[in-house]
Design an enzyme around this catalytic site. Structure first.
Site, PDB file in Angstrom:
ATOM      1  N   ASP A 240      34.752   8.797  49.899  1.00  0.00           N
ATOM      2  CA  ASP A 240      35.659   9.503  48.990  1.00  0.00           C
ATOM      3  C   ASP A 240      35.336  10.987  48.967  1.00  0.00           C
ATOM      4  O   ASP A 240      34.368  11.445  49.587  1.00  0.00           O
ATOM      5  CB  ASP A 240      35.597   8.902  47.580  1.00  0.00           C
ATOM      6  CG  ASP A 240      34.183   8.851  47.011  1.00  0.00           C
ATOM      7  OD1 ASP A 240      33.461   9.854  47.136  1.00  0.00           O
ATOM      8  OD2 ASP A 240      33.807   7.800  46.431  1.00  0.00           O
TER       9      ASP A 240
ATOM     10  N   ASP B 111      49.939  17.091  62.367  1.00  0.00           N
ATOM     11  CA  ASP B 111      49.806  15.861  63.140  1.00  0.00           C
ATOM     12  C   ASP B 111      51.044  15.618  64.006  1.00  0.00           C
ATOM     13  O   ASP B 111      52.169  15.865  63.583  1.00  0.00           O
ATOM     14  CB  ASP B 111      49.593  14.687  62.171  1.00  0.00           C
ATOM     15  CG  ASP B 111      49.317  13.392  62.884  1.00  0.00           C
ATOM     16  OD1 ASP B 111      48.342  13.335  63.645  1.00  0.00           O
ATOM     17  OD2 ASP B 111      50.084  12.429  62.679  1.00  0.00           O
TER      18      ASP B 111
ATOM     19  N   HIS C 145      56.056  11.273  60.657  1.00  0.00           N
ATOM     20  CA  HIS C 145      56.361   9.901  60.258  1.00  0.00           C
ATOM     21  C   HIS C 145      55.826   9.644  58.856  1.00  0.00           C
ATOM     22  O   HIS C 145      55.144  10.483  58.270  1.00  0.00           O
ATOM     23  CB  HIS C 145      55.756   8.906  61.249  1.00  0.00           C
ATOM     24  CG  HIS C 145      54.295   9.138  61.492  1.00  0.00           C
ATOM     25  ND1 HIS C 145      53.826   9.988  62.478  1.00  0.00           N
ATOM     26  CD2 HIS C 145      53.184   8.672  60.864  1.00  0.00           C
ATOM     27  CE1 HIS C 145      52.513  10.020  62.455  1.00  0.00           C
ATOM     28  NE2 HIS C 145      52.087   9.232  61.480  1.00  0.00           N
TER      29      HIS C 145
ATOM     30  N   GLY D 260      34.625   2.761  51.586  1.00  0.00           N
ATOM     31  CA  GLY D 260      34.487   3.396  50.282  1.00  0.00           C
ATOM     32  C   GLY D 260      34.188   4.872  50.278  1.00  0.00           C
ATOM     33  O   GLY D 260      33.864   5.440  49.225  1.00  0.00           O
TER      34      GLY D 260
ATOM     35  N   GLU E 270      48.550  19.974  66.493  1.00  0.00           N
ATOM     36  CA  GLU E 270      47.931  18.964  67.354  1.00  0.00           C
ATOM     37  C   GLU E 270      48.851  18.735  68.547  1.00  0.00           C
ATOM     38  O   GLU E 270      49.848  18.029  68.459  1.00  0.00           O
ATOM     39  CB  GLU E 270      47.725  17.645  66.607  1.00  0.00           C
ATOM     40  CG  GLU E 270      47.035  16.593  67.478  1.00  0.00           C
ATOM     41  CD  GLU E 270      47.431  15.154  67.161  1.00  0.00           C
ATOM     42  OE1 GLU E 270      46.765  14.239  67.679  1.00  0.00           O
ATOM     43  OE2 GLU E 270      48.404  14.938  66.422  1.00  0.00           O
TER      44      GLU E 270
ATOM     45  N   ARG F 219      34.890   5.761  64.477  1.00  0.00           N
ATOM     46  CA  ARG F 219      35.126   6.074  63.068  1.00  0.00           C
ATOM     47  C   ARG F 219      34.120   5.336  62.178  1.00  0.00           C
ATOM     48  O   ARG F 219      34.417   5.015  61.039  1.00  0.00           O
ATOM     49  CB  ARG F 219      36.556   5.698  62.672  1.00  0.00           C
ATOM     50  CG  ARG F 219      37.624   6.456  63.447  1.00  0.00           C
ATOM     51  CD  ARG F 219      39.028   5.967  63.107  1.00  0.00           C
ATOM     52  NE  ARG F 219      40.043   6.698  63.870  1.00  0.00           N
ATOM     53  CZ  ARG F 219      41.357   6.464  63.796  1.00  0.00           C
ATOM     54  NH1 ARG F 219      41.811   5.505  62.986  1.00  0.00           N
ATOM     55  NH2 ARG F 219      42.215   7.161  64.521  1.00  0.00           N
TER      56      ARG F 219
ATOM     57  N   SER G 236      36.004   2.718  44.793  1.00  0.00           N
ATOM     58  CA  SER G 236      36.233   2.173  46.138  1.00  0.00           C
ATOM     59  C   SER G 236      37.239   1.035  46.088  1.00  0.00           C
ATOM     60  O   SER G 236      37.391   0.364  45.060  1.00  0.00           O
ATOM     61  CB  SER G 236      34.921   1.660  46.728  1.00  0.00           C
ATOM     62  OG  SER G 236      33.974   2.697  46.868  1.00  0.00           O
TER      63      SER G 236
ATOM     64  N   ASN H  70      30.147   7.888  50.284  1.00  0.00           N
ATOM     65  CA  ASN H  70      30.657   7.219  49.090  1.00  0.00           C
ATOM     66  C   ASN H  70      29.985   7.829  47.869  1.00  0.00           C
ATOM     67  O   ASN H  70      28.827   7.545  47.579  1.00  0.00           O
ATOM     68  CB  ASN H  70      30.386   5.709  49.164  1.00  0.00           C
ATOM     69  CG  ASN H  70      31.070   4.935  48.050  1.00  0.00           C
ATOM     70  OD1 ASN H  70      31.323   5.470  46.971  1.00  0.00           O
ATOM     71  ND2 ASN H  70      31.363   3.681  48.309  1.00  0.00           N
TER      72      ASN H  70
ATOM     73  N   ARG I   7      46.628  21.412  59.379  1.00  0.00           N
ATOM     74  CA  ARG I   7      46.598  20.858  60.732  1.00  0.00           C
ATOM     75  C   ARG I   7      47.808  19.949  60.856  1.00  0.00           C
ATOM     76  O   ARG I   7      48.024  19.066  60.027  1.00  0.00           O
ATOM     77  CB  ARG I   7      45.292  20.108  60.971  1.00  0.00           C
ATOM     78  CG  ARG I   7      45.169  19.483  62.367  1.00  0.00           C
ATOM     79  CD  ARG I   7      45.559  18.023  62.332  1.00  0.00           C
ATOM     80  NE  ARG I   7      45.229  17.310  63.566  1.00  0.00           N
ATOM     81  CZ  ARG I   7      45.597  16.066  63.836  1.00  0.00           C
ATOM     82  NH1 ARG I   7      46.320  15.371  62.967  1.00  0.00           N
ATOM     83  NH2 ARG I   7      45.243  15.488  64.955  1.00  0.00           N
TER      84      ARG I   7
ATOM     85  N   HIS J  40      38.679  11.980  65.664  1.00  0.00           N
ATOM     86  CA  HIS J  40      38.988  10.612  65.242  1.00  0.00           C
ATOM     87  C   HIS J  40      39.877   9.894  66.250  1.00  0.00           C
ATOM     88  O   HIS J  40      40.057   8.674  66.165  1.00  0.00           O
ATOM     89  CB  HIS J  40      39.682  10.642  63.873  1.00  0.00           C
ATOM     90  CG  HIS J  40      41.010  11.310  63.894  1.00  0.00           C
ATOM     91  ND1 HIS J  40      41.162  12.672  64.083  1.00  0.00           N
ATOM     92  CD2 HIS J  40      42.275  10.805  63.772  1.00  0.00           C
ATOM     93  CE1 HIS J  40      42.442  12.970  64.061  1.00  0.00           C
ATOM     94  NE2 HIS J  40      43.144  11.867  63.872  1.00  0.00           N
ATOM     95  N   ASP J  41      40.443  10.637  67.212  1.00  0.00           N
ATOM     96  CA  ASP J  41      41.328  10.049  68.214  1.00  0.00           C
ATOM     97  C   ASP J  41      40.654   9.821  69.560  1.00  0.00           C
ATOM     98  O   ASP J  41      41.316   9.390  70.505  1.00  0.00           O
ATOM     99  CB  ASP J  41      42.546  10.967  68.433  1.00  0.00           C
ATOM    100  CG  ASP J  41      43.549  10.889  67.295  1.00  0.00           C
ATOM    101  OD1 ASP J  41      43.723   9.795  66.738  1.00  0.00           O
ATOM    102  OD2 ASP J  41      44.152  11.926  66.959  1.00  0.00           O
TER     103      ASP J  41
END
Length: 589
Positions: free
Chosen positions: A196, A358, A269, A194, A387, A505, A176, A170, A356, A453-454
């Site tokens: 960034d 998605d 999407h 928050g 991906e 995360r 934020s 942050n 990248r 992150h997945d």
């Protein structure tokens, strides 16, 4: 006897491709342990002993008299569970070739495997007949330069660092979200901390000192969630991240430090608060955007409580079963052109270095072909990364992606070192299979990772045993392709991913303890090792025989590695030298 039904070769695939504008790479698969050696019979199709169109009939049943063939030895490139895999490189004088495979069995058997049939070469007469019959040979018609996959050279020397911007740092609390929770709060799918882009800028020197020279940012465009995969505005960075001003500053500061920057393209999407979707919600089939989505029935939202909606039989298609993410119809011309404008804009206006992609496998191939043309016209060395969690050769024929996130390799490494889900032999066969799934120029540009992150974080998969995690990182950093660290991986951050669980995360740990700092020093050592030796990017792997059930050995260039994936010490002999390895220990020279 050679099992003829096991022989496999496919033209214009990972078995048969142009490595560059002059060179062919050719592969053959056969049953394990049945063949002593293999040769290519290969040459120019227009060299004939007599008659015909410029030297012969190129495909008919009377296509005898070809004299262009030459025997080229093949090397055994790898061994998988049921097969041996053979490889050869050939430079055709005129960029064109016809070829077959001569197999030498262990009992003296000699056969020719061709495009139409497999025949015995059990006499000189048979050899003369079959090796001059062009109609039974595979064809690589011509190496057209435009068809050759050319990947950005800079990726081979890149160490990536993946940042989930909302949880990394942050830099300016005043921007934020109003409901932001204290840094380090328990992460959920709906809360904010928050983070960034100003915070990323503040820590670029930290990343540079770590050895990182490539930043992969999860989505940064305006969206409603913390993950930003539900885009509301493709042309503006989320104001809570600092807007376009912060991103332009980040690009400059990163490039000044020799770092590349790759953005996340979410084109499968869109977010349900995007104006285009809201117009469809309001106006139904009369909306000018109605054909931008895959809609099964109007109105798109049933006149019932949302808790009663059936995501399996809904009025429109979505990403997964997420009703807040309507699937875009990239086959619709206005939709396709809009997204291609987005792709062009961020390369032209901000000079990003990569995209990248998605959910890349759920978007039509033609869209990605046009995407590649648009991006490469603006910046030829812009990296295009898909991906895809499974084998992805259909997207890697030179007209779509440069490479993929190497999730098959990820699973092989984590299954073996973290979960004990494979034994040594299975691990070696799986890794070999990951290399053999793609052309070597694809392997050189692979994006290797152990967590994202997945996924659940590596440390948690390892049961918080840092020794195991070190073995996984050591192996990844010494494989072909560019390695990636998921933010916090260098300080051994843990966290599990599951249904409704987003502990992977959590906020970046900016106050590591001594144990975590020691792990960070190991990661720095791995990065330094990687950057100091180009041989780590050789697009294949040479295994070493260790004669030990838990010690994996392999060679990269002149370097050799031994890894003991066991809670017991081990001792092996290598070149008449006894080497002792502690539990979950390693050795290299």
């Amino acid at each position: 006897m050679i099992t003829r039904s096991s022989l496999t070769h496919t033209v214009k695939s990972a078995d048969s491709y142009a490595y560059d504008e002059q060179t062919l790479h050719l592969r053959l698969k056969c049953a394990k342990d049945e063949v002593e050696r293999v040769s290519l019979w290969i040459g120019d199709p227009y060299r004939w002993a007599e008659g015909g169109l410029d030297g012969g009939n190129l495909g008919g049943s009377d296509a005898h008299g070809w004299v262009g063939g030459n025997e080229v030895p093949m090397e055994r490139e790898g061994v998988t569970e049921h097969h041996d895999h053979w490889f050869a490189e050939f430079t055709p004088p005129k960029r064109r070739s016809r070829y077959g495979f001569i197999l030498y069995g262990k009992d003296g058997e000699k056969i020719l495997f061709g495009e139409k049939r497999t025949v015995d070469l059990d006499s000189k007469a048979a050899e003369e007949t079959e090796l001059s019959n062009l109609s039974n040979f595979f064809c690589f018609p011509y190496i057209n330069p435009k068809d050759v996959l050319v990947t950005p050279q800079w990726t081979k020397s890149t160490v990536w660092y993946q940042i989930f911007p909302e949880r990394f740092a942050n830099g300016r609390p005043e921007i934020s979200p109003k409901n932001a929770e204290p840094w380090g709060s328990v992460p959920t799918s709906s809360n904010f901390m928050g983070g960034d882009l100003w915070g990323v800028i503040e820590h670029l020197d930290y990343l540079k000192n770590l050895g990182v020279n490539g930043l992969y940012l999860c989505p940064i465009f305006t969206a409603n969630t913390s993950h930003k995969y539900d885009t509301v505005d493709y042309f503006n960075v989320d104001p809570h991240f600092g807007g376009n001003e912060a991103f332009r500053a980040l690009i400059k500061e990163a490039h000044d430090r020799g770092m590349k920057v790759m953005l996340d393209a979410v084109f499968n999407h869109i977010g349900d608060q995007h104006p285009f979707w809201l117009d469809v919600v309001k106006n139904g089939e009369k909306s000018q955007y109605a054909d931008w989505f895959w809609i099964n029935q109007f109105p798109v939202y049933p006149d019932t409580d949302k808790s009663e909606w059936d995501c399996w039989n809904f009025n429109y298609e979505t990403f997964g079963n997420v009703l807040e993410m309507p699937k875009l119809n990239t086959e619709h011309q206005p939709c396709r052109e809009y997204l291609l404008d987005v792709a062009r804009y961020w390369v032209e206006e901000f000079d990003i270095d990569g995209w990248r992609l998605d959910v890349a496998n759920e978007v039509d191939h033609q869209f990605w072909r046009e995407f590649r043309n648009v991006v490469k016209q603006v910046k030829p060395d812009c990296y295009i990364l898909g991906e895809i969690w499974h084998e992805g050769m259909p997207w890697l024929r030179g007209d779509q992606y440069d490479s993929l996130m190497n999730y098959p390799m990820t699973q092989a490494i984590t299954d073996y070192f973290a979960l004990d889900a494979q034994n040594k032999q299975q691990f070696m066969e799986t890794v070999t299979g990951a290399y053999l799934a793609y052309p070597r120029n694809v392997n050189e540009a692979m994006f290797n990772l152990l967590e994202s992150h997945d996924t659940t974080r590596l440390i948690s998969l390892c049961g918080n045993d840092l020794r195991r995690a070190k073995l996984a990182y050591l192996f990844m950093f010494t494989q072909a392709g560019a390695p990636c660290i998921y933010y916090g991986g260098e300080v051994a951050m843990e966290g599990r991913k599951g249904m409704g669980l987003e502990d992977n995360r959590r906020c970046m740990n900016w106050a590591p303890n001594q144990t975590e700092l020691d792990f960070k020093a190991f990661i720095e050592q791995m990065i330094e090792l990687r950057k100091g030796d180009d041989s780590f990017n050789q697009p294949y792997i040479d295994w070493l025989e260790t004669h030990h059930p838990t010690v994996v050995g392999y060679q990269r260039g002149s370097r050799r590695f031994l890894i003991n994936n066991s809670d017991s010490p081990a001792s092996v002999t290598l070149d008449n030298r006894d080497i002792s390895l502690p539990a979950y220990g390693y050795w290299y020279n």
